[in-house]
Design a protein around this motif. Structure first.
Motif: not given
Length: 117
Positions: A70, A74, A77, A98, A111, A113-114
């Motif tokens: 996390r 997102r 990244e 995601w 990865v 969600s933010s």
């Protein structure tokens, strides 16, 4: 009785190369780069770690276990990981909040969600 999570073992065709990729992706440190394995951790004295061990066979099929991350951002990244050599992976997830990626040897990870403030 007590258990402490020491590390997650990752089978790899090239343990050192895959371990270096994950070290860069996570910003972790190398604990052991023995020719028989490659181990990284968040810091020398922090657990858990990832240890990459050699296997002769290539990965086939979807991972039975994968890592979820996390991030603060997102999309940024995902872009950073793709630039490092990750690829987008389709494991049948459809449209989700995601993103599924795969490392250079095809191991899927997510990865998420933010992180909300």
């Amino acid at each position: 009785m007590s258990l402490e999570w020491e590390q997650t073992v990752v089978d790899a065709h090239d343990p050192a190369a895959l371990g270096r990729w994950w070290r860069e992706a996570l910003g972790w440190v190398v604990v052991d780069d023995d020719p028989r394995w490659y181990e990284i951790r968040p810091a020398l004295d922090r657990l858990p770690g990832l240890i990459f061990v050699p296997v002769p066979e290539a990965k086939t099929g979807k991972n039975r276990l994968h890592l979820d991350f996390r991030p603060d951002d997102r999309d940024a990244e995902v872009d950073r990981l793709l630039a490092l050599g990750a690829t987008r992976a389709d494991i049948g997830q459809g449209e989700q909040h995601w993103v599924v990626l795969a490392d250079p040897e095809g191991n899927e990870f997510c990865v998420l969600s933010s992180r909300r403030s």
